[in-house]
Design a protein around this motif. Sequence first.
Motif, PDB file in Angstrom:
ATOM      1  N   LYS A   1       1.879 -13.455   0.661  1.00 41.31           N
ATOM      2  CA  LYS A   1       1.428 -12.885  -0.604  1.00 41.31           C
ATOM      3  C   LYS A   1       0.701 -11.594  -0.284  1.00 41.31           C
ATOM      4  CE  LYS A   1      -0.677 -13.889  -4.962  1.00 41.31           C
ATOM      5  NZ  LYS A   1      -1.118 -14.910  -5.887  1.00 41.31           N
ATOM      6  N   GLU A   2       1.211 -10.509  -0.853  1.00 38.88           N
ATOM      7  CA  GLU A   2       0.635  -9.193  -0.597  1.00 38.88           C
ATOM      8  C   GLU A   2       0.917  -8.299  -1.787  1.00 38.88           C
ATOM      9  OE1 GLU A   2      -1.445  -6.249   1.147  1.00 38.88           O
ATOM     10  OE2 GLU A   2      -1.172  -8.189   2.118  1.00 38.88           O
ATOM     11  N   GLY A   3      -0.102  -7.799  -2.422  1.00 35.16           N
ATOM     12  CA  GLY A   3       0.090  -6.911  -3.570  1.00 35.16           C
ATOM     13  C   GLY A   3       0.867  -7.604  -4.674  1.00 35.16           C
ATOM     14  N   ARG A   4       1.991  -7.002  -5.048  1.00 34.44           N
ATOM     15  CA  ARG A   4       2.823  -7.548  -6.124  1.00 34.44           C
ATOM     16  C   ARG A   4       3.812  -8.608  -5.634  1.00 34.44           C
ATOM     17  NH1 ARG A   4       5.631  -3.416  -9.632  1.00 34.44           N
ATOM     18  NH2 ARG A   4       6.706  -2.909  -7.725  1.00 34.44           N
TER      19      ARG A   4
ATOM     20  N   LYS B   1       1.260  -5.641 -12.138  1.00 31.36           N
ATOM     21  CA  LYS B   1       0.370  -4.980 -11.202  1.00 31.36           C
ATOM     22  C   LYS B   1       0.872  -3.606 -10.834  1.00 31.36           C
ATOM     23  CE  LYS B   1      -1.406  -9.138  -8.963  1.00 31.36           C
ATOM     24  NZ  LYS B   1      -1.543  -9.838  -7.669  1.00 31.36           N
ATOM     25  N   LYS B   2      -0.028  -2.706 -10.600  1.00 37.08           N
ATOM     26  CA  LYS B   2       0.332  -1.364 -10.149  1.00 37.08           C
ATOM     27  C   LYS B   2       0.281  -1.319  -8.628  1.00 37.08           C
ATOM     28  CE  LYS B   2       0.424   0.269 -14.332  1.00 37.08           C
ATOM     29  NZ  LYS B   2       1.667   0.198 -15.015  1.00 37.08           N
ATOM     30  N   ASP B   3       1.136  -0.482  -8.053  1.00 46.60           N
ATOM     31  CA  ASP B   3       1.121  -0.323  -6.578  1.00 46.60           C
ATOM     32  C   ASP B   3      -0.107   0.388  -6.107  1.00 46.60           C
ATOM     33  OD1 ASP B   3       3.521  -1.618  -6.055  1.00 46.60           O
ATOM     34  OD2 ASP B   3       4.695   0.180  -6.431  1.00 46.60           O
TER      35      ASP B   3
END
Length: 108
Positions: A24-27, A106-108
């Motif tokens: 699990k990382e960011g989006r 989610k935004k990068d």
Amino acid sequence: MNKINIDDILDFATEKSARKAIFKEGRLDTGLLLYAPGQTTPDHKHSDIDEVFYVISGEGTITINNEEMLLKEKDIIFSPNGETHGFKNTSSNNWAVLQIKIDISKKD
């Protein structure tokens, strides 16, 4: 960089299907969906998640927007956000499915 061998997390529960987290990382959120014979995930949808499902082993059915289709080893399918989907292991063997989720809210 992280490395996981799928065999190390294949742990099928007899009482209900299981999801084993992988990365699990960011989006991005990946996991392993594990279904013993007869186990299911009820139809549901996500308003902010696109998903890809890749069958590692076994076979079962996925229902997408009330349309049922067989998924077997090496099949891959995309389920975009807002689409209803559910799973059922219809075979007499265990069913392992790689799940890749992208949170589009989610935004990068």
